[in-house]
Every structure is written in C-alpha cells, then in structure tokens.
Scaffold this motif. Sequence first.
Motif, PDB file in Angstrom:
ATOM      1  N   LYS A 116       0.842  -1.189   0.000  1.00 35.31           N
ATOM      2  CA  LYS A 116       0.000   0.000   0.000  1.00 35.31           C
ATOM      3  C   LYS A 116       0.878   1.239   0.000  1.00 35.31           C
ATOM      4  N   LEU A 117       0.434   2.272  -0.695  1.00 34.25           N
ATOM      5  CA  LEU A 117       1.153   3.545  -0.722  1.00 34.25           C
ATOM      6  C   LEU A 117       0.384   4.580   0.096  1.00 34.25           C
ATOM      7  N   ARG A 118       1.122   5.517   0.674  1.00 30.35           N
ATOM      8  CA  ARG A 118       0.523   6.601   1.452  1.00 30.35           C
ATOM      9  C   ARG A 118       0.940   7.925   0.826  1.00 30.35           C
ATOM     10  N   PRO A 119       0.250   8.347  -0.228  1.00 34.70           N
ATOM     11  CA  PRO A 119       0.653   9.570  -0.925  1.00 34.70           C
ATOM     12  C   PRO A 119       0.398  10.812  -0.091  1.00 34.70           C
TER      13      PRO A 119
ATOM     14  N   TYR B 235      16.711  19.194   5.100  1.00 35.22           N
ATOM     15  CA  TYR B 235      16.076  18.779   3.849  1.00 35.22           C
ATOM     16  C   TYR B 235      15.195  17.566   4.080  1.00 35.22           C
ATOM     17  N   ARG B 236      13.955  17.644   3.591  1.00 34.21           N
ATOM     18  CA  ARG B 236      13.043  16.505   3.614  1.00 34.21           C
ATOM     19  C   ARG B 236      12.867  16.012   2.178  1.00 34.21           C
ATOM     20  N   ILE B 237      12.998  14.714   1.983  1.00 31.62           N
ATOM     21  CA  ILE B 237      12.878  14.134   0.646  1.00 31.62           C
ATOM     22  C   ILE B 237      11.616  13.286   0.605  1.00 31.62           C
ATOM     23  N   PHE B 238      10.838  13.461  -0.470  1.00 36.48           N
ATOM     24  CA  PHE B 238       9.609  12.702  -0.673  1.00 36.48           C
ATOM     25  C   PHE B 238       9.609  12.169  -2.101  1.00 36.48           C
ATOM     26  N   ALA B 239       8.793  11.151  -2.340  1.00 39.61           N
ATOM     27  CA  ALA B 239       8.648  10.596  -3.688  1.00 39.61           C
ATOM     28  C   ALA B 239       7.209  10.172  -3.893  1.00 39.61           C
ATOM     29  N   ASP B 240       6.700  10.420  -5.108  1.00 35.22           N
ATOM     30  CA  ASP B 240       5.388   9.908  -5.468  1.00 35.22           C
ATOM     31  C   ASP B 240       5.514   9.172  -6.794  1.00 35.22           C
ATOM     32  N   ASP B 241       4.409   8.957  -7.494  1.00 30.03           N
ATOM     33  CA  ASP B 241       4.451   8.166  -8.715  1.00 30.03           C
ATOM     34  C   ASP B 241       5.257   8.820  -9.837  1.00 30.03           C
ATOM     35  N   SER B 242       5.429  10.125  -9.796  1.00 31.08           N
ATOM     36  CA  SER B 242       6.028  10.791 -10.937  1.00 31.08           C
ATOM     37  C   SER B 242       7.191  11.710 -10.603  1.00 31.08           C
TER      38      SER B 242
ATOM     39  N   GLN C 270      10.012   4.664  -9.389  1.00 32.16           N
ATOM     40  CA  GLN C 270       9.925   3.807 -10.577  1.00 32.16           C
ATOM     41  C   GLN C 270       9.122   2.532 -10.318  1.00 32.16           C
ATOM     42  N   LEU C 271       9.233   1.970  -9.113  1.00 32.32           N
ATOM     43  CA  LEU C 271       8.597   0.685  -8.828  1.00 32.32           C
ATOM     44  C   LEU C 271       7.240   0.810  -8.145  1.00 32.32           C
ATOM     45  N   GLY C 272       6.886   2.010  -7.697  1.00 31.88           N
ATOM     46  CA  GLY C 272       5.647   2.149  -6.948  1.00 31.88           C
ATOM     47  C   GLY C 272       5.794   1.665  -5.522  1.00 31.88           C
ATOM     48  N   LYS C 273       6.873   2.079  -4.862  1.00 30.09           N
ATOM     49  CA  LYS C 273       7.113   1.720  -3.469  1.00 30.09           C
ATOM     50  C   LYS C 273       6.982   2.968  -2.601  1.00 30.09           C
ATOM     51  N   GLN C 274       6.723   2.750  -1.331  1.00 33.74           N
ATOM     52  CA  GLN C 274       6.639   3.854  -0.393  1.00 33.74           C
ATOM     53  C   GLN C 274       8.047   4.265   0.021  1.00 33.74           C
ATOM     54  N   TYR C 275       8.386   5.532  -0.198  1.00 34.32           N
ATOM     55  CA  TYR C 275       9.689   6.036   0.226  1.00 34.32           C
ATOM     56  C   TYR C 275       9.528   6.832   1.509  1.00 34.32           C
ATOM     57  N   GLU C 276      10.358   6.537   2.487  1.00 37.71           N
ATOM     58  CA  GLU C 276      10.418   7.310   3.724  1.00 37.71           C
ATOM     59  C   GLU C 276      11.878   7.610   4.007  1.00 37.71           C
ATOM     60  N   GLN C 277      12.186   8.866   4.103  1.00 39.14           N
ATOM     61  CA  GLN C 277      13.571   9.297   4.266  1.00 39.14           C
ATOM     62  C   GLN C 277      14.217   8.638   5.479  1.00 39.14           C
ATOM     63  N   ASP C 278      15.448   8.197   5.276  1.00 40.84           N
ATOM     64  CA  ASP C 278      16.264   7.608   6.338  1.00 40.84           C
ATOM     65  C   ASP C 278      15.770   6.238   6.789  1.00 40.84           C
ATOM     66  N   ARG C 279      14.910   5.624   5.989  1.00 42.29           N
ATOM     67  CA  ARG C 279      14.459   4.274   6.284  1.00 42.29           C
ATOM     68  C   ARG C 279      14.656   3.396   5.062  1.00 42.29           C
ATOM     69  N   ALA C 280      14.913   2.125   5.304  1.00 41.49           N
ATOM     70  CA  ALA C 280      15.108   1.200   4.195  1.00 41.49           C
ATOM     71  C   ALA C 280      13.819   1.065   3.390  1.00 41.49           C
ATOM     72  N   LEU C 281      13.949   0.896   2.083  1.00 40.86           N
ATOM     73  CA  LEU C 281      12.795   0.530   1.274  1.00 40.86           C
ATOM     74  C   LEU C 281      12.320  -0.855   1.708  1.00 40.86           C
ATOM     75  N   ASN C 282      11.027  -1.078   1.567  1.00 42.26           N
ATOM     76  CA  ASN C 282      10.446  -2.346   1.992  1.00 42.26           C
ATOM     77  C   ASN C 282      10.581  -3.371   0.864  1.00 42.26           C
ATOM     78  N   TRP C 283      11.417  -4.378   1.072  1.00 46.10           N
ATOM     79  CA  TRP C 283      11.591  -5.460   0.097  1.00 46.10           C
ATOM     80  C   TRP C 283      11.031  -6.766   0.649  1.00 46.10           C
ATOM     81  N   GLY C 284       9.989  -6.695   1.470  1.00 41.38           N
ATOM     82  CA  GLY C 284       9.411  -7.906   2.026  1.00 41.38           C
ATOM     83  C   GLY C 284      10.411  -8.635   2.894  1.00 41.38           C
ATOM     84  N   MET C 285      10.513  -9.941   2.720  1.00 39.82           N
ATOM     85  CA  MET C 285      11.410 -10.746   3.543  1.00 39.82           C
ATOM     86  C   MET C 285      12.887 -10.440   3.280  1.00 39.82           C
ATOM     87  N   LEU C 286      13.181  -9.726   2.198  1.00 41.60           N
ATOM     88  CA  LEU C 286      14.565  -9.400   1.868  1.00 41.60           C
ATOM     89  C   LEU C 286      14.990  -8.031   2.403  1.00 41.60           C
ATOM     90  N   THR C 287      14.132  -7.356   3.139  1.00 46.12           N
ATOM     91  CA  THR C 287      14.450  -6.022   3.655  1.00 46.12           C
ATOM     92  C   THR C 287      15.642  -6.071   4.607  1.00 46.12           C
TER      93      THR C 287
END
Length: 496
Positions: free
Chosen positions: A370-373, A391-398, A450-467
């Motif tokens: 799920k994404l939280r835009p 600096y705060r960094i955010f990402a959305d679909d585009s 690019q992949l449609g993932k939730q980005y949160e600054q200073d936190r790892a991207l969620n790769w499921g069991m591979l996170t």
Amino acid sequence: MQQDAFQPSTGQRIHLVTGKLAEPMLCHIAGELEQRHDVRCTVGVAPITVAALMTPRWLKRKLDIPPQTTDVVLPGFICLDPEQRASVISELQNDVDRGDQVRWWIGPKDCRELHEWFGGESMPVELTDHGIEIIAEINHAPRLSMQDFRSAVGHLRDQGADRIDIGCDPSSACQNIADYVRVVLDEGMPASIDTFDIPETERAVAAGADLVLSVNASNRFAAMDWGCEVVAIPDVPNDINSLKHTVDDLRQHGVCVRADAILEPIGSGFFASLQRYAEFRKQEPTIKMMMGIGNLTELTDVDSAGVNLILLAICEELRIESVLTTQVINWARSSVRECDHARRLLRYAVGMQTPPKRISDALVMLRDPKLRPMPDGALDELATTIRDTNYRIFADDSLIHLVSSGLHLSDRDAFAMFDALLKSSRGDSMDPGHAFYLGYEMAKATIAMQLGKQYEQDRALNWGMLTVEEDAHRIERTARRRKGSNRKGSGDQESD
C-alpha cells in the motif's frame, strides 16, 4: 441508528454479515471476539460469493436476523461513502424484518480488521504450521570442495530447508559420495541422493542417505535392497501409467515410496503435467507425493517468489507433501526462504478457506502492499511552515521532492534536482558528506518512484522478507553537528 464508534459490552448479541468466501474466516474471528469481549456472535452468510458485491437493496431481501440480536454489523463495502451511511442504515432499518429492533453498523471492509473496529488490537496471525517438506538440492555437489559443500548445506538449512538433496554428476559417478552424505548428516540435516547410478546410490545409502531420487523402470529392481524411501517417477514425463507400474511394483516389495509426476517447464507441457499430478492424486488419494518445482523457477525469466507461492498452493490443495527446489539462477536465489514462508502462509489460508491476502506481506518484494501519498499541496505548505533548513525528501508516482524552509524542488531526474539545489542559495554550504547523503537518499527515492514503493527518508525501502534495515544516518549526522555547534557556542542548524 449507527453511533460514532462501536463499543462492545457484555452480553451483546452481534450478528455479523458476510458473503460465502469470507465465512470460514469470519466464523474464526467471531469466536475470538466472543472470548475477548464477552459477547455472543452469529454469522449470517448471504447467498453471494464476495461481500463487496452486496448492495443495500439486494441485502434487505436476503437478510435474516436471529432472535435476540442486539446489533447487526454489515461489511464496509455495502456503503463506501460515509455521508450516505445514515440513509443506508435507515433504509435497512425500515425494510428488513425486525430491522427496527436492532442497532445497525457498517463495519470495516475486511473482516480481519474487526478486532480493531471492536476497540481492541488486531490479533496476530501465527504462521507456524505447515505441511510441505522443502528438499533443497545442491546441484553437481561432487564438483564442490568439502568446505564449499558444507557451507552450502548450512546456508540452505538456515534458509528453511528440511532436507538436503545431493545432486550428482550424470557424466561420472562420485567415488567418495559417502563423504558428502556424512557432511549433510553432521550439519543436522537428513540427506537424499539424486542419481540413477546404482553403485553410487548404494554408497550413499550405506552412509546414511534415507531418500533416493529417482526410481523408474531402469533401476527399481535395485531399490528392493536399499532399505530406504525412494521417489518414483515416470519412465518418460508424460507416461503416467509407467509411474503407476513403478509405484505398484515398489509397494509390492515393501519399499516406502513417494510419487513425482514430473513438472514440465512452460513450453514443454507445463499445464498437462499439472493435470498429471491431479489425476495421479485422484487415483492414489493416500500415497505420498513430491513435486520438483525447480523446473519452473529456474527455467522462467521471472522473479521466483510468486511462482513458488502458486506451485506450493497447488501442492497444498493436492496434498503433495514435499517439493524439490534449487536456487542456482540469480532470480531464484532466495527460493528456499520463499518456499518456507509460502508453505506457512498457504497452510493458514487453505485451512481458513480464505485468500492469502492481507495475512503477510513478506513475499511482496518488488512493490509495496500500500502507498501513502501526500495530499495535494501538502509539500508546498510544508515549505512555507517549517523554519529549519533540514532537507526533507519525498517521492510519489512521478516526481522526487526536496523540501526545506522556503524551498520546494521537484523533478523526475535526481541529477537535475540536485543541480538545481547547487545553483540555489543553499548550494554554497553543501559539504561532500552531506552531498553523498542526499544523493544516496534520492537514489532510493528514484527506485521507489519507478517501482511504486513507499519512500520514507532515512528508512530502508520495503523489500518484504529481503528487507535490510538501515541506520538513521540523517538523524545521527544532525545530532553530531548540533552537538559540535553547541560546544562552539553557535546556534546555527545543520542544513540536513
């Protein structure tokens, strides 16, 4: 009328309405709710498969409210618009038999959210039970040094394998195959041997291997003397009758056997091979079975997690008790871990007769569940309200966004955005460490975009069991800089 919040009280008689698909899960949840809140729950199953297809007009003709019911809880899909809920409840209250004698509620869309909706905490799902053995094959094992082989065995064991299969070299028999078997046993794992060479098999069995892959008309005569379990296969993949003949012959001679109808790769009779498994299970409802799933995961250009889950779902439903897998090719390098989680997820889903959805997201790796835009205009407002220069960094679909006090930059290209930052009034204060940190975070934001993932600054991207979790580098750097500034008597803030 529906109240603001549902607050269960002792003795309430609550009627929970759902469709056919969710009935087993809702009955299980109803039992938990009764124990937790000291209420009485009944489950009303409307004659429709999916509760999301219910409409108020349709439901009021089908709804039967048990006597002494105090509250009726409808699935959330019956009315998604909060402003229309009062009118929907009023309509049902007036038109359903005994509708004016109960309180009406529109609950959550997913029945698994009922615990929280009842004012409690969600019940954790325990994915501990499973019924499928994972046999992890080490291909061409005799080509490995004993040290490398031992390392591979330990790795597969730690990934969730239940048994190590020693894949032999078809071109030449291994004279010291017993040493490889002993390594597997020393690592606390049962060993199987994958070879058609009879003397090689005999040496492995004598050393402690208790399962032989594979046996057909060419070598089944020797299996009578091995004193261990064997896997029977067809003489040729599409000949299910030869599989039956081998199984019958082995059983007549007292050999413990499990059957493998041979899974064929896509393009070589994949679907027909699935039908053979189903046909053989129908003919032999009690025999143990195995499926070699590596023929699909290793020979299909696709990430292995979804393929493994689907194949293990077939095994769970057909009661195929073991799978043989490999993780040689790079896109299947985590197959054993994937199978270990999938078998637990599927045992729960099949047992509860519910789709394996919103139970565990460990196998959702490429994209996020799920994404939280950010709301429209929120970033512009943030730039005008914050006072510090972090600096705060955010990402959305585009777009990737960089926001600070009085600053809001956005671009699809992180290089272009960083160039704009350097050209701004902030560019002169950029130090190398800070630039590296921003570049690293914007690279993560680009991947998320690019992949449609939730980005949160200073936190790892969620790769499921591979996170792999990350340290909070921005917070640590800011704290160090501020501590240093305070020692110097400076009140300046780090532009982070």
